[in-house]
Design a protein around this motif. Structure first.
Motif, short mmCIF file in Angstrom:
data_model
loop_
_atom_site.label_atom_id
_atom_site.label_comp_id
_atom_site.label_asym_id
_atom_site.label_seq_id
_atom_site.Cartn_x
_atom_site.Cartn_y
_atom_site.Cartn_z
N ASP A 147 -25.53 82.76 -85.47
CA ASP A 147 -25.67 81.32 -85.70
C ASP A 147 -24.45 80.55 -85.20
O ASP A 147 -24.08 79.50 -85.75
CB ASP A 147 -25.90 81.00 -87.19
N ARG A 148 -23.88 81.02 -84.11
CA ARG A 148 -22.63 80.41 -83.62
C ARG A 148 -22.79 78.91 -83.32
O ARG A 148 -21.86 78.13 -83.55
CB ARG A 148 -22.17 81.12 -82.34
N ASP A 149 -23.96 78.50 -82.80
CA ASP A 149 -24.13 77.11 -82.38
C ASP A 149 -24.51 76.20 -83.55
O ASP A 149 -24.12 75.03 -83.57
CB ASP A 149 -25.15 77.01 -81.24
N LEU A 150 -25.26 76.72 -84.50
CA LEU A 150 -25.50 75.94 -85.72
C LEU A 150 -24.17 75.70 -86.45
O LEU A 150 -23.91 74.60 -86.95
CB LEU A 150 -26.48 76.68 -86.64
N LYS A 151 -23.33 76.73 -86.49
CA LYS A 151 -22.02 76.58 -87.13
C LYS A 151 -21.13 75.61 -86.34
O LYS A 151 -20.34 74.86 -86.93
CB LYS A 151 -21.33 77.94 -87.24
N PHE A 152 -21.27 75.62 -85.02
CA PHE A 152 -20.51 74.69 -84.18
C PHE A 152 -20.92 73.26 -84.50
O PHE A 152 -20.06 72.37 -84.66
CB PHE A 152 -20.79 75.03 -82.71
N PHE A 153 -22.21 73.01 -84.62
CA PHE A 153 -22.69 71.68 -85.00
C PHE A 153 -22.09 71.27 -86.35
O PHE A 153 -21.62 70.14 -86.52
CB PHE A 153 -24.21 71.67 -85.06
N ASP A 154 -22.12 72.19 -87.32
CA ASP A 154 -21.57 71.90 -88.64
C ASP A 154 -20.09 71.51 -88.56
O ASP A 154 -19.64 70.56 -89.21
CB ASP A 154 -21.73 73.10 -89.57
N ALA A 155 -19.34 72.28 -87.76
CA ALA A 155 -17.90 72.03 -87.64
C ALA A 155 -17.62 70.68 -87.00
O ALA A 155 -16.74 69.93 -87.45
CB ALA A 155 -17.25 73.15 -86.83
N MET A 156 -18.37 70.36 -85.94
CA MET A 156 -18.17 69.07 -85.29
C MET A 156 -18.48 67.92 -86.23
O MET A 156 -17.69 66.97 -86.37
CB MET A 156 -19.06 68.97 -84.03
N LEU A 157 -19.62 67.99 -86.91
CA LEU A 157 -20.04 66.90 -87.78
C LEU A 157 -19.07 66.74 -88.95
O LEU A 157 -18.71 65.61 -89.32
CB LEU A 157 -21.46 67.15 -88.28
N MET A 158 -18.62 67.85 -89.51
CA MET A 158 -17.67 67.77 -90.63
C MET A 158 -16.38 67.08 -90.21
O MET A 158 -15.88 66.20 -90.92
CB MET A 158 -17.37 69.17 -91.17
N SER A 159 -15.85 67.44 -89.05
CA SER A 159 -14.59 66.83 -88.61
C SER A 159 -14.77 65.35 -88.28
O SER A 159 -13.88 64.53 -88.57
CB SER A 159 -14.02 67.59 -87.41
N LEU A 160 -15.89 64.99 -87.70
CA LEU A 160 -16.13 63.58 -87.39
C LEU A 160 -16.22 62.76 -88.68
O LEU A 160 -15.70 61.64 -88.75
CB LEU A 160 -17.43 63.43 -86.58
N ARG A 161 -16.85 63.32 -89.69
CA ARG A 161 -16.94 62.62 -90.97
C ARG A 161 -15.57 62.46 -91.63
O ARG A 161 -15.32 61.47 -92.33
CB ARG A 161 -17.89 63.38 -91.90
N GLN A 162 -14.70 63.43 -91.42
CA GLN A 162 -13.36 63.35 -92.00
C GLN A 162 -12.50 62.31 -91.28
O GLN A 162 -11.67 61.65 -91.91
CB GLN A 162 -12.69 64.73 -91.93
N GLU A 163 -12.71 62.15 -89.97
CA GLU A 163 -11.83 61.30 -89.17
C GLU A 163 -12.34 59.87 -89.00
O GLU A 163 -11.54 58.95 -88.78
CB GLU A 163 -11.65 61.92 -87.79
N TYR A 164 -13.67 59.69 -89.08
CA TYR A 164 -14.24 58.38 -88.76
C TYR A 164 -15.23 57.95 -89.83
O TYR A 164 -15.64 58.74 -90.68
CB TYR A 164 -14.93 58.44 -87.38
N HIS A 165 -15.61 56.69 -89.74
CA HIS A 165 -16.59 56.13 -90.68
C HIS A 165 -17.99 56.36 -90.09
O HIS A 165 -18.61 55.46 -89.53
CB HIS A 165 -16.30 54.64 -90.87
N VAL A 166 -18.46 57.59 -90.21
CA VAL A 166 -19.75 57.98 -89.65
C VAL A 166 -20.88 57.38 -90.49
O VAL A 166 -20.86 57.45 -91.73
CB VAL A 166 -19.88 59.51 -89.59
#
Length: 266
Positions: A118-137
């Motif tokens: 599930d490397r790519d599902l986990k990649f999506f999770d990691a990207m979305l989590m970091s964007l939520r931490q850094e920006y007003h998503v």
């Protein structure tokens, strides 16, 4: 000065301003990295100037098998079509293709849940989590699109991360093994009638299944080559059927942005 002369005078100015805006958006792209199970993953990311203070929609755009994030950025260019949105062009990893590249020398995305850990599902999770931490998503306006293998991964994200996504736009892809896992969600499916890789019949079956899942009624014209099927539960389907092959028509990214803008709160 007559009306025609005024138009001749203003047109170059308007075109210059539009070009300037597109160039400014392109210049703002940055390369980002994430560690996923010890592997460095990367993407090109466009961030609007007000992303930290204003609720910002997000588009994830996945390239096809053998593609790159740089090619996706140039080909799709969603960040120039919707500069108020945060746009992510992720880079795939070597993947054995189902239709081409069985040795897996070229970059792509997992085909099913469990593939490649599930490397790519986990990649999506990691990207979305970091964007939520850094920006007003804006969590009600997170959109996913992709071409070919990227379109198939878009369907896989819908099936496995659908609660995180507002709408999807898979292109030149099919989801024959996922129908039982898909919950209603706005979708635009783009297909070429002469597609030599992902057979048009497979894509027709996919569109028909999605219309049933979304409880859609009869269709009506929505844009060129596009039929809108309204949904009585608020999850419309747009079938974008063009007469070409496996490619995206030049106008397709603008149509996809139009569809995304019509979904979610305004």
């Amino acid at each position: 000065m007559g009306q025609m002369d005024s138009m001749r005078y203003l047109l170059p100015i308007v075109l210059a301003l539009f070009t300037s805006l597109r160039c400014s958006a392109a210049d703002a792209l940055t390369r980002r990295e994430w560690k996923v199970d010890g592997v460095t993953r990367e993407a090109l990311v466009y961030v609007p100037p007000n992303a930290k203070s204003t609720a910002t929609p997000v588009i994830f755009a996945f390239h096809g098998h053998g593609g790159t994030m740089a090619y996706a950025e140039r080909k799709f260019s969603y960040h120039t079509l919707w500069p108020e949105a945060l746009v992510v062009y992720p880079q795939g990893l070597p993947t054995a293709g189902k239709l081409t590249d069985p040795a897996g020398r070229r970059a792509g995305w997992q085909f099913a849940a469990g593939d490649y850990g599930d490397r790519d599902l986990k990649f999506f999770d990691a990207m979305l989590m970091s964007l939520r931490q850094e920006y007003h998503v804006d969590n009600k306006r997170i959109f996913v699109t992709g071409h070919s293998n990227g379109g198939g991964f878009t369907y896989l994200l819908w099936a496995n991360r659908g609660d995180q996504i507002a709408a999807v736009a898979p292109c030149c892809a099919a989801a024959l093994n996922l129908f039982g896992q898909l919950k209603p969600k706005p979708v635009l499916h783009l297909a070429g009638e002469k597609d030599p890789l992902v057979r048009f019949a497979w894509q027709e079956t996919t569109i028909d299944a999605v219309r049933k899942i979304n409880q859609c009624g009869d269709g009506r014209p929505w844009a060129e080559h596009c039929t809108l099927y309204p949904s009585k539960i608020g999850d419309p389907v747009v079938a974008y059927i063009h007469p070409g092959f496996h490619e995206l028509p030049e106008e397709a990214p603008a149509v996809i942005v139009k569809f995304f803008k019509e979904q979610g709160p305004h």
